[in-house]
Design a protein around this motif. Structure first.
Motif, short mmCIF file in Angstrom:
data_model
loop_
_atom_site.label_atom_id
_atom_site.label_comp_id
_atom_site.label_asym_id
_atom_site.label_seq_id
_atom_site.Cartn_x
_atom_site.Cartn_y
_atom_site.Cartn_z
N ILE A 148 0.84 -1.19 0.00
CA ILE A 148 0.00 0.00 0.00
C ILE A 148 0.88 1.25 0.00
CG2 ILE A 148 -1.67 1.35 1.35
CD1 ILE A 148 -2.86 -1.42 2.25
N ASP A 149 1.89 1.26 0.85
CA ASP A 149 2.80 2.42 0.90
C ASP A 149 3.45 2.70 -0.46
OD1 ASP A 149 2.29 3.01 3.54
OD2 ASP A 149 4.07 1.98 4.31
N GLU A 156 -6.98 -1.98 7.64
CA GLU A 156 -7.43 -0.60 7.73
C GLU A 156 -7.04 0.01 9.08
OE1 GLU A 156 -11.40 2.09 6.94
OE2 GLU A 156 -11.68 0.00 7.56
N SER A 212 -3.39 1.23 9.09
CA SER A 212 -2.99 2.14 8.02
C SER A 212 -3.54 3.54 8.26
CB SER A 212 -3.50 1.60 6.68
OG SER A 212 -3.21 2.48 5.64
N LYS A 213 -2.84 4.53 7.79
CA LYS A 213 -3.31 5.91 7.84
C LYS A 213 -4.17 6.24 6.63
CE LYS A 213 1.08 7.30 5.78
NZ LYS A 213 1.46 5.97 5.46
N ASP A 214 -4.23 5.33 5.67
CA ASP A 214 -4.92 5.55 4.41
C ASP A 214 -6.43 5.37 4.55
OD1 ASP A 214 -2.44 5.88 2.84
OD2 ASP A 214 -2.12 3.81 3.42
N THR A 215 -7.17 5.88 3.57
CA THR A 215 -8.63 5.77 3.54
C THR A 215 -9.00 4.49 2.79
OG1 THR A 215 -8.84 8.17 3.49
CG2 THR A 215 -10.75 6.88 2.76
N SER A 249 -7.60 13.97 0.38
CA SER A 249 -6.86 13.15 1.34
C SER A 249 -5.37 13.40 1.22
CB SER A 249 -7.15 11.67 1.10
OG SER A 249 -6.39 10.88 1.97
N HIS A 301 -3.44 11.10 2.22
CA HIS A 301 -2.93 9.74 2.13
C HIS A 301 -3.54 9.04 0.92
CE1 HIS A 301 -1.19 10.45 6.02
NE2 HIS A 301 -2.37 10.83 6.47
N LYS A 302 -3.31 7.75 0.84
CA LYS A 302 -3.80 6.96 -0.29
C LYS A 302 -5.27 6.58 -0.09
CE LYS A 302 0.70 5.12 -1.42
NZ LYS A 302 1.39 5.95 -0.42
N VAL A 352 -7.56 3.36 -0.68
CA VAL A 352 -7.44 1.92 -0.88
C VAL A 352 -8.83 1.36 -1.18
CG1 VAL A 352 -6.68 -0.28 0.10
CG2 VAL A 352 -5.48 1.84 0.71
N LYS A 406 -1.71 7.42 -5.67
CA LYS A 406 -2.56 7.52 -4.48
C LYS A 406 -3.72 6.55 -4.44
CE LYS A 406 -3.17 11.31 -2.26
NZ LYS A 406 -3.58 12.67 -1.86
#
Length: 172
Positions: A25-26, A49, A52-55, A106, A108-109, A111, A142
């Motif tokens: 993911i990173d 989830e 992770s800091k991602d959405t 966002s 962040h990414k 997902v 992203k």
């Protein structure tokens, strides 16, 4: 004494797989997450989830009244924040616009987790994967797609779908 982290999972739960998935993911690498049916792969995706800091946006085939492209796109549209008008079907361009808005808003990414992709076997064709690639092209750095299935999709669909590796270049 065990130290619990998420819904009854210990802090050591699937440590290596978690690390590998978060690393992909990173790097903005989309991948296929594979496990036998019934072992809790959906819970593992939800666990990711929490790490992770991602959405994360979950598209769940179990929530579809029938396995059709329309139901898939409707669910994606609403889970991205779109509101369907009675009798209306979302257009591919509308979904792309929602993805673009979500990505821009966002830090962040984004997902997209497509749970049990293999249940959509009847609608999986070159056009379907081309549209997913069209969505990913909103911002390749992203948007990450995780395809959850009971068998590796590359093995299952590589003869039907050219350029499948452009979407899922790794199997975990």
């Amino acid at each position: 004494k065990l130290n619990y982290d998420f819904d009854g999972f210990t802090k050591d739960f699937c440590k290596d797989s978690t690390k590998e998935c978060l690393g992909l993911i990173d790097k903005a690498t989309s991948f296929n997450l594979v496990a036998m049916s019934g072992v809790g792969i959906t819970f593992f995706a939800q666990y990711l989830e929490t790490k992770s800091k991602d959405t994360f946006v979950f598209i769940n085939t179990y929530e579809m009244p029938e396995f059709s492209k329309d139901n898939f796109y409707e669910q994606l549209y609403t889970k991205l924040g779109g509101e369907l008008k009675t009798g209306a079907e979302p257009k591919i361009e509308e979904i792309k616009c929602l993805l673009d808005l979500k990505v821009r808003s966002s830090k962040h990414k984004l997902v997209l987790v497509i749970n049990r992709l293999d249940r959509l076997d009847k609608i999986l064709d070159q056009n379907f994967f081309d549209i997913l690639r069209f969505f990913k092209d909103v911002d390749r750095s992203k948007i990450v797609m995780i395809f959850v299935s009971s068998r590796p999709i590359v093995d299952q669909y590589s003869t039907k779908i050219k350029d499948l590796f452009n979407l899922a270049s790794k199997t975990v």
